[in-house]
Design an enzyme around this catalytic site. Sequence first.
Site, PDB file in Angstrom:
ATOM      1  N   ASP A 366      31.434  14.860 -13.621  1.00 31.67           N
ATOM      2  CA  ASP A 366      31.116  14.204 -12.358  1.00 31.67           C
ATOM      3  C   ASP A 366      31.192  15.268 -11.266  1.00 31.67           C
ATOM      4  O   ASP A 366      32.045  16.158 -11.323  1.00 31.67           O
ATOM      5  CB  ASP A 366      32.113  13.085 -12.079  1.00 31.67           C
ATOM      6  CG  ASP A 366      31.880  12.444 -10.733  1.00 31.67           C
ATOM      7  OD1 ASP A 366      30.774  11.948 -10.500  1.00 31.67           O
ATOM      8  OD2 ASP A 366      32.817  12.468  -9.898  1.00 31.67           O
ATOM      9  N   LYS A 367      30.297  15.214 -10.281  1.00 29.85           N
ATOM     10  CA  LYS A 367      30.273  16.274  -9.274  1.00 29.85           C
ATOM     11  C   LYS A 367      31.396  16.129  -8.250  1.00 29.85           C
ATOM     12  O   LYS A 367      32.273  16.981  -8.136  1.00 29.85           O
ATOM     13  CB  LYS A 367      28.922  16.299  -8.542  1.00 29.85           C
ATOM     14  CG  LYS A 367      28.846  17.412  -7.469  1.00 29.85           C
ATOM     15  CD  LYS A 367      27.559  17.341  -6.678  1.00 29.85           C
ATOM     16  CE  LYS A 367      27.592  16.277  -5.614  1.00 29.85           C
ATOM     17  NZ  LYS A 367      28.518  16.608  -4.473  1.00 29.85           N
ATOM     18  N   THR A 516      25.843  12.740 -10.744  1.00 29.63           N
ATOM     19  CA  THR A 516      26.246  12.448  -9.370  1.00 29.63           C
ATOM     20  C   THR A 516      25.365  11.359  -8.781  1.00 29.63           C
ATOM     21  O   THR A 516      24.222  11.161  -9.210  1.00 29.63           O
ATOM     22  CB  THR A 516      26.158  13.720  -8.495  1.00 29.63           C
ATOM     23  OG1 THR A 516      26.526  13.393  -7.158  1.00 29.63           O
ATOM     24  CG2 THR A 516      24.761  14.306  -8.502  1.00 29.63           C
ATOM     25  N   LYS A 544      26.117   5.247 -15.107  1.00 27.94           N
ATOM     26  CA  LYS A 544      26.674   6.498 -15.621  1.00 27.94           C
ATOM     27  C   LYS A 544      26.932   6.435 -17.120  1.00 27.94           C
ATOM     28  O   LYS A 544      26.739   7.416 -17.843  1.00 27.94           O
ATOM     29  CB  LYS A 544      27.957   6.859 -14.865  1.00 27.94           C
ATOM     30  CG  LYS A 544      27.706   7.359 -13.446  1.00 27.94           C
ATOM     31  CD  LYS A 544      28.969   7.905 -12.804  1.00 27.94           C
ATOM     32  CE  LYS A 544      28.666   8.519 -11.437  1.00 27.94           C
ATOM     33  NZ  LYS A 544      29.867   9.115 -10.805  1.00 27.94           N
ATOM     34  N   ASP A 563      36.841  11.380 -11.994  1.00 26.75           N
ATOM     35  CA  ASP A 563      38.075  11.075 -11.287  1.00 26.75           C
ATOM     36  C   ASP A 563      38.069   9.746 -10.563  1.00 26.75           C
ATOM     37  O   ASP A 563      39.082   9.372  -9.966  1.00 26.75           O
ATOM     38  CB  ASP A 563      38.385  12.179 -10.271  1.00 26.75           C
ATOM     39  CG  ASP A 563      37.453  12.136  -9.065  1.00 26.75           C
ATOM     40  OD1 ASP A 563      36.288  11.692  -9.239  1.00 26.75           O
ATOM     41  OD2 ASP A 563      37.874  12.534  -7.974  1.00 26.75           O
ATOM     42  N   ASP A 567      33.596   6.273 -12.406  1.00 28.29           N
ATOM     43  CA  ASP A 567      33.463   7.074 -13.620  1.00 28.29           C
ATOM     44  C   ASP A 567      34.016   6.358 -14.848  1.00 28.29           C
ATOM     45  O   ASP A 567      33.812   6.816 -15.978  1.00 28.29           O
ATOM     46  CB  ASP A 567      34.203   8.407 -13.467  1.00 28.29           C
ATOM     47  CG  ASP A 567      33.631   9.261 -12.356  1.00 28.29           C
ATOM     48  OD1 ASP A 567      32.393   9.265 -12.211  1.00 28.29           O
ATOM     49  OD2 ASP A 567      34.406   9.911 -11.634  1.00 28.29           O
TER      50      ASP A 567
END
Length: 682
Positions: A366-367, A516, A544, A563, A567
């Site tokens: 994840d960005k 993202t 996602k 995080d 997610d």
Amino acid sequence: MADDHRMGSGSDTIHDEHHDMSSGHHHGGHVAMFRRLFWVMLALAVPVVAADMMFAELVGYTVPTGLRWVSPVLGTVMYFWGGRPFLTGAVDEIRARKPAMMLLISLAITVAFLASWGSTLGVLHHELDYWWELALLIVIMLLGHWIEMRSLGQASSALESLAALLPDEAERVRDDGSTDTVRVDELRAGDRVVVRPGSRVPADGLVESGSADVDESMITGESRPVRREPGDKVVAGTVTTDSALRVRVTAVGADTALAGIQRLVAEAQNSSSRAQVLADRAAGWLFWFAAGSAAITAVVWLALGRPEDAVTRTITVLVIACPHALGLAIPLVVSIATERAAKAGVLITDRRALEAMRTVDAILFDKTGTLTRGAPAVVGTTATRSGLADDEVLALAAAAESESEHPLGRAIVDTATERGIHVPAATEFTAHNGVGVRATVDGSTIEVGGPALLHRHHLEPAEATARWSAQGSTVLHVLRDGELIGALALADEVRPESAQAIQALHRRGIHVAMITGDAEPVARAVAEQLDIDQVFAGVLPKDKGDKVRSLQEAGRTVAMVGDGVNDAPALAQADVGIAIGAGTDVAIASAGVVLASDDPRAVVSVIELSQATYRKMIQNLVWAAGYNIIAVPLAAGVLAPWGITMPMEVGALLMSASTIVVALNAQLLRRIDLDPATVVRE
């Protein structure tokens, strides 16, 4: 004694002991009990061996007639007292219908005990007197079990060391401002405590006053102290290094981060894995292999008319085939691995995740908040007025924003501070929503704002800002007395460790992808900066998990690193979910691995640990099983025609030695370096 020890079947026995250990159920008492039992039995074994007729005949001396009952009497005491853990364990195995090591040991010492009494009473041949062998057998078995339990106890020191991080007492602030010393368990949320330099923080909380460098290495694995100031969070067990803090307690006891880490470590040590299932099955097969070998051995030697050899060889087979080492092979490795990981700030919540990490060939980051800091920072500065340096533009902008509460304004001030740039004083601060801020700095009017500010002054943006905008950065312009003197680009700053992590993953042949919700230009800019192989941009949280599935459908084994709450579906869908510890509880609950720090290089550390752990598991399984396959035929006497036989006490020593080899091999895991900065350079 057996109730205390929770004897079970085969590897289940190990699991029960291990569960007690990782749950804090007096494992140290069990180790001490077996240590005492070993020394008492060793003391009793000396007269048993010395007064045994067969041993005296073997060595070449005569036992006085008055001492002929010493060996039978003390040998019986040893059988029922020293052998009790094995006898009661055998009963448990029979009741559970899972025959394994305790039943094998019990059969061996019981056959020796009955044969010895038969010889003593004249019912059986005098050569079937095994009192001295029985005594040594029990002593060696207790020694092996003591070593085994001590090894597991040492492996569980992660939990003990985590518990030891909390101080016993805290300095609580009273309503009148004075302080009193109280036990940590007396603290409640809302209390205020003083943490002196060099002291440990007694509970999770927020800094109310003071600032200090805090050593958080025991929680996050980060070796450098972290500056904590008013409003910052501090965690129980961390250490203030240079000055005092006043902290308002927000969580105590089971609600603290430290307690959460303890739970995660305990759950991981008790979770199952494919390798453990294999070890359990192998231990079960080994019992039947040993029992069958013992039966065949007895039949063959009896058919040859050698009853004394039939008993001796059968006992030796039963002893040497005990799957002690096999039962210890996996739990000990996993215990040491989870302990080593916890000390490095990597929390394994599921053994299977650790096991699967070595096979991962694609990692999806994840960005925001993972590869980037998750907060705006100045990533570009340009001066548009001749003779003016970029740092001067940043200093004037920081001065104008010094009283601003806007995140972008705070980012400008923080960046100037981090770079050590002198920021002049500002007065007459005003903020205009949608336009920007204005302040007087060194007698000039400084304004900082976006496109609306330029439009108000009928100005055109600087040339450099077009490129910044194309990359998705937020552009702020800096004006002095109505003249455009420079511009700043602000974006979610890429962590400096991210590039090192991705380079290290590429060297290992791992495909790196990024996901993202940001627009394509923003995502591409980060991907190009970090040399990321694949980008999923503009992805909604609910989608996602689908992106993870698409990688899996392409034949990849995927680890997802994230995080946030958004997610969680992707972390659950991935073959291995890795949560950044600073993230949400939902993300952590969906992951098999939790990184206590926010350093993405720790992902490489997890891979290194997984590979090293798997190697130790396989080495231990091969040794524990292979040793039996070779040793059992020797114990049965296949080389007896050539005069080569194995005494039963030697068989017991070899069995214990195999346990020690497995334990020592697992201990080598402690040497693995999991420091992210070191791992990425390898």
